[in-house]
Design a protein around this motif. Structure first.
Motif, mmCIF file in Angstrom:
data_model
loop_
_atom_site.group_PDB
_atom_site.id
_atom_site.type_symbol
_atom_site.label_atom_id
_atom_site.label_comp_id
_atom_site.label_asym_id
_atom_site.label_seq_id
_atom_site.Cartn_x
_atom_site.Cartn_y
_atom_site.Cartn_z
ATOM 1 N N ALA A 1 -4.034 -6.918 -4.086
ATOM 2 C CA ALA A 1 -4.978 -8.005 -3.833
ATOM 3 C C ALA A 1 -6.371 -7.701 -4.381
ATOM 4 C CB ALA A 1 -5.061 -8.286 -2.335
ATOM 5 N N THR A 2 -6.706 -6.436 -4.502
ATOM 6 C CA THR A 2 -8.066 -6.061 -4.897
ATOM 7 C C THR A 2 -8.148 -5.288 -6.206
ATOM 8 O OG1 THR A 2 -7.894 -4.051 -3.559
ATOM 9 C CG2 THR A 2 -8.884 -5.996 -2.520
ATOM 10 N N HIS A 3 -7.023 -4.853 -6.747
ATOM 11 C CA HIS A 3 -7.049 -4.010 -7.935
ATOM 12 C C HIS A 3 -6.026 -4.466 -8.966
ATOM 13 C CE1 HIS A 3 -8.889 -1.432 -4.890
ATOM 14 N NE2 HIS A 3 -9.401 -0.726 -5.875
ATOM 15 N N ARG A 4 -6.328 -4.166 -10.218
ATOM 16 C CA ARG A 4 -5.349 -4.311 -11.288
ATOM 17 C C ARG A 4 -4.608 -2.992 -11.368
ATOM 18 N NH1 ARG A 4 -6.130 -8.454 -15.041
ATOM 19 N NH2 ARG A 4 -4.058 -7.800 -15.634
ATOM 20 N N ILE A 5 -3.319 -3.021 -11.271
ATOM 21 C CA ILE A 5 -2.528 -1.797 -11.257
ATOM 22 C C ILE A 5 -1.677 -1.739 -12.517
ATOM 23 C CG2 ILE A 5 -0.779 -0.481 -10.023
ATOM 24 C CD1 ILE A 5 -1.793 -1.925 -7.457
ATOM 25 N N ILE A 6 -1.765 -0.611 -13.186
ATOM 26 C CA ILE A 6 -0.954 -0.362 -14.379
ATOM 27 C C ILE A 6 -0.063 0.829 -14.072
ATOM 28 C CG2 ILE A 6 -0.987 0.326 -16.792
ATOM 29 C CD1 ILE A 6 -3.762 -0.968 -16.945
ATOM 30 N N ILE A 7 1.222 0.672 -14.308
ATOM 31 C CA ILE A 7 2.177 1.748 -14.096
ATOM 32 C C ILE A 7 2.774 2.075 -15.459
ATOM 33 C CG2 ILE A 7 4.228 2.481 -12.844
ATOM 34 C CD1 ILE A 7 3.651 0.042 -10.954
ATOM 35 N N ALA A 8 2.660 3.322 -15.853
ATOM 36 C CA ALA A 8 3.128 3.695 -17.181
ATOM 37 C C ALA A 8 3.925 4.979 -17.110
ATOM 38 C CB ALA A 8 1.940 3.872 -18.121
ATOM 39 N N GLY A 9 4.937 5.067 -17.958
ATOM 40 C CA GLY A 9 5.664 6.321 -18.044
ATOM 41 C C GLY A 9 7.136 6.151 -18.340
ATOM 42 N N ASP A 10 7.858 7.223 -18.080
ATOM 43 C CA ASP A 10 9.302 7.301 -18.292
ATOM 44 C C ASP A 10 9.979 6.835 -17.009
ATOM 45 O OD1 ASP A 10 11.947 8.018 -18.593
ATOM 46 O OD2 ASP A 10 11.557 10.135 -18.986
ATOM 47 N N PHE A 11 10.607 5.663 -17.051
ATOM 48 C CA PHE A 11 11.233 5.090 -15.861
ATOM 49 C C PHE A 11 12.690 5.490 -15.714
ATOM 50 C CE2 PHE A 11 7.436 2.676 -16.336
ATOM 51 C CZ PHE A 11 7.077 2.327 -15.050
ATOM 52 N N ASN A 12 13.254 6.168 -16.699
ATOM 53 C CA ASN A 12 14.659 6.573 -16.663
ATOM 54 C C ASN A 12 15.574 5.424 -16.259
ATOM 55 O OD1 ASN A 12 14.826 9.238 -17.632
ATOM 56 N ND2 ASN A 12 13.854 9.960 -15.761
ATOM 57 N N GLY A 13 15.239 4.264 -16.730
ATOM 58 C CA GLY A 13 16.011 3.045 -16.552
ATOM 59 C C GLY A 13 15.465 2.051 -17.558
ATOM 60 N N ASP B 1 10.703 3.890 -21.549
ATOM 61 C CA ASP B 1 9.286 4.179 -21.359
ATOM 62 C C ASP B 1 8.516 2.866 -21.432
ATOM 63 O OD1 ASP B 1 9.212 7.310 -21.572
ATOM 64 O OD2 ASP B 1 10.534 6.602 -23.169
ATOM 65 N N TYR B 2 7.707 2.590 -20.407
ATOM 66 C CA TYR B 2 7.038 1.298 -20.310
ATOM 67 C C TYR B 2 5.605 1.433 -19.819
ATOM 68 C CZ TYR B 2 11.738 -0.728 -20.524
ATOM 69 O OH TYR B 2 12.995 -1.082 -20.913
ATOM 70 N N ILE B 3 4.844 0.374 -20.063
ATOM 71 C CA ILE B 3 3.555 0.162 -19.432
ATOM 72 C C ILE B 3 3.699 -1.166 -18.705
ATOM 73 C CG2 ILE B 3 1.082 -0.212 -19.774
ATOM 74 C CD1 ILE B 3 1.341 1.418 -22.395
ATOM 75 N N LEU B 4 3.601 -1.137 -17.377
ATOM 76 C CA LEU B 4 3.801 -2.331 -16.547
ATOM 77 C C LEU B 4 2.496 -2.700 -15.848
ATOM 78 C CD1 LEU B 4 7.193 -1.255 -14.920
ATOM 79 C CD2 LEU B 4 6.856 -2.611 -16.982
ATOM 80 N N ASP B 5 2.313 -3.996 -15.596
ATOM 81 C CA ASP B 5 1.067 -4.529 -15.043
ATOM 82 C C ASP B 5 1.388 -5.424 -13.852
ATOM 83 O OD1 ASP B 5 -1.510 -5.524 -14.718
ATOM 84 O OD2 ASP B 5 -1.459 -6.754 -16.519
ATOM 85 N N ASN B 6 0.530 -5.436 -12.834
ATOM 86 C CA ASN B 6 0.778 -6.229 -11.642
ATOM 87 C C ASN B 6 0.119 -7.603 -11.672
ATOM 88 O OD1 ASN B 6 -1.940 -5.390 -11.237
ATOM 89 N ND2 ASN B 6 -1.717 -5.577 -9.043
ATOM 90 N N ASN B 7 -0.331 -8.069 -12.824
ATOM 91 C CA ASN B 7 -1.054 -9.329 -12.863
ATOM 92 C C ASN B 7 -0.529 -10.211 -13.985
ATOM 93 O OD1 ASN B 7 -3.212 -11.325 -13.161
ATOM 94 N ND2 ASN B 7 -4.290 -10.001 -11.724
#
Length: 160
Positions: A29-41, A87-93
């Motif tokens: 609700a208050t932040h932009r979150i980026i998740i990046a890395g090796d997801f092994n999926g 391997d991905y870069i994912l965003d919550n927005n």
């Protein structure tokens, strides 16, 4: 994320999703979150032999995480018998601020089984200058002359 070949990878994988889910629930609700890395999926069509694929796909859909990706593989098995995109870069927005997403090419100097994934992140911020009266303008911040109380107060105000 745990590999498919680790001991109880299904449990370990879901535990990692729980941690990420907690972060997303707390801060989305208050932040932009980026998740990046090796997801092994993979977020591509699931592979029959990899139990992580369906877990990752369900998690991304449930948490409403957006993916920026190309169709290029990011993982190449050392046996050269298989490759995938894990391997991905994912965003919550939905209004993404990630641009220039790139899956790099393989090169002979990269001995890893993965290739890098990179992106440009657009960030806008207001920069406020702290200047003392009669203080000569300096090109380099002189930490020894900084008014730490004012500086810390400003930083804490901006963080809240």
């Amino acid at each position: 994320m745990p590999t498919n070949n680790s001991g109880d990878s299904y449990l370990e994988y879901t535990e990692c999703h729980d941690v990420i889910s907690s972060i997303l629930s707390t801060y989305s609700a208050t932040h932009r979150i980026i998740i990046a890395g090796d997801f092994n999926g993979t977020l591509k069509p699931p592979r029959n032999y990899n139990k992580h694929d369906r877990l990752l796909q369900a998690f991304v859909q449930e948490m409403n995480i957006k993916q920026c990706c190309t169709d290029k593989s990011t993982f190449f098995h050392h046996s050269r018998l298989s490759c995938s995109q894990i391997d991905y870069i994912l965003d919550n927005n939905a209004s993404t601020f990630i641009s220039n997403y790139k899956t790099h090419d393989r090169c002979s100097t990269n001995t890893s089984s993965h290739v890098p994934v990179s992106a440009k992140i657009e960030v806008k911020t207001n920069v406020k200058k702290i200047v003392k009266p009669n203080f000569a303008r300096q090109l380099k911040l002189q930490w020894k002359d900084l008014d730490f109380e004012t500086f810390n107060a400003l930083i804490n105000k901006e963080l809240t």
